[in-house]
Design a protein around this motif. Structure first.
Motif, short mmCIF file in Angstrom:
data_model
loop_
_atom_site.label_atom_id
_atom_site.label_comp_id
_atom_site.label_asym_id
_atom_site.label_seq_id
_atom_site.Cartn_x
_atom_site.Cartn_y
_atom_site.Cartn_z
N TRP A 1 18.19 -25.55 -1.37
CA TRP A 1 18.53 -24.52 -0.52
C TRP A 1 20.09 -24.32 -0.88
O TRP A 1 20.88 -25.09 -1.11
CB TRP A 1 18.68 -25.01 1.03
CG TRP A 1 17.10 -25.20 1.61
CD1 TRP A 1 16.30 -26.08 1.51
CD2 TRP A 1 16.45 -24.12 2.27
NE1 TRP A 1 15.05 -26.03 2.06
CE2 TRP A 1 15.19 -24.87 2.41
CE3 TRP A 1 16.55 -22.90 2.79
CZ2 TRP A 1 14.24 -24.03 3.27
CZ3 TRP A 1 15.72 -22.18 3.29
CH2 TRP A 1 14.27 -22.74 3.59
N ILE B 1 19.91 -22.82 7.40
CA ILE B 1 19.50 -24.20 6.41
C ILE B 1 19.32 -25.12 7.15
O ILE B 1 18.31 -25.96 6.98
CB ILE B 1 20.70 -24.18 5.51
CG1 ILE B 1 20.91 -23.03 4.55
CG2 ILE B 1 20.53 -25.43 4.60
CD1 ILE B 1 22.21 -23.08 3.82
N VAL C 1 20.60 -29.28 -0.69
CA VAL C 1 21.47 -28.26 -0.34
C VAL C 1 22.65 -28.04 -1.28
O VAL C 1 23.50 -29.25 -1.50
CB VAL C 1 21.75 -28.27 1.24
CG1 VAL C 1 22.66 -27.05 1.68
CG2 VAL C 1 20.57 -28.29 2.11
#
Length: 150
Positions: free
Chosen positions: A4, A61, A71
């Motif tokens: 992400w 997220i 991430v």
């Protein structure tokens, strides 16, 4: 595992490294931003546009991240939330946030925020440079290799 990307402030050179890594390792990579993003046509890369607003992309997220996901963010509070959910966080300068260092980073970030709020003039981070790009690429590759072996 998915990657992400907190894409609103992510440097383009980092996005390009991520695009190549997604293709090479066949890892789904989702860029989340409050503006329309152009991404290469790929089954492993997609852009997710969220509405404008404070922390909307970050909240999306956190809502979507699953344990083991990575991430990409320079946002320390977001990184702390991701780690609390069992994910991993890597900043665009190549620093991997962990359970061991996130509390210290969050404390320093909050301290600096207090100083700025009280009127102390504090310069921002150094300009993004070639060494940062190399450090990011190396840490990303190391993370992907370790994850693929697991």
């Amino acid at each position: 595992m998915q990657i992400w990307v907190d894409a609103d402030a992510c440097p383009m050179v980092i996005k390009e490294i991520l695009f190549r890594a997604a293709q090479r390792a066949s890892i789904m990579t989702i860029l989340v931003a409050n503006k329309l993003l152009r991404v290469p046509h790929s089954p492993y890369i997609r852009a997710l546009q969220v509405p404008q607003g404070f922390d909307v992309a970050d909240n999306k997220i956190v809502q979507e991240v699953e344990p083991g996901d990575l991430v990409i963010t320079a946002d320390i509070p977001l990184a702390a939330q991701v780690i609390a959910r069992g994910g991993h966080a890597l900043n665009p300068r190549g620093e991997l946030y962990t359970l061991d260092n996130i509390s210290q980073r969050l404390g320093m970030r909050n301290f600096m925020e207090e100083l700025r709020g009280s009127g102390v003039d504090i310069s921002g981070p150094a300009s993004f440079n070639h060494n940062d790009r190399q450090a990011f690429a190396a840490q990303l590759d190391k993370f992907i290799q370790k994850t693929l072996k697991s």
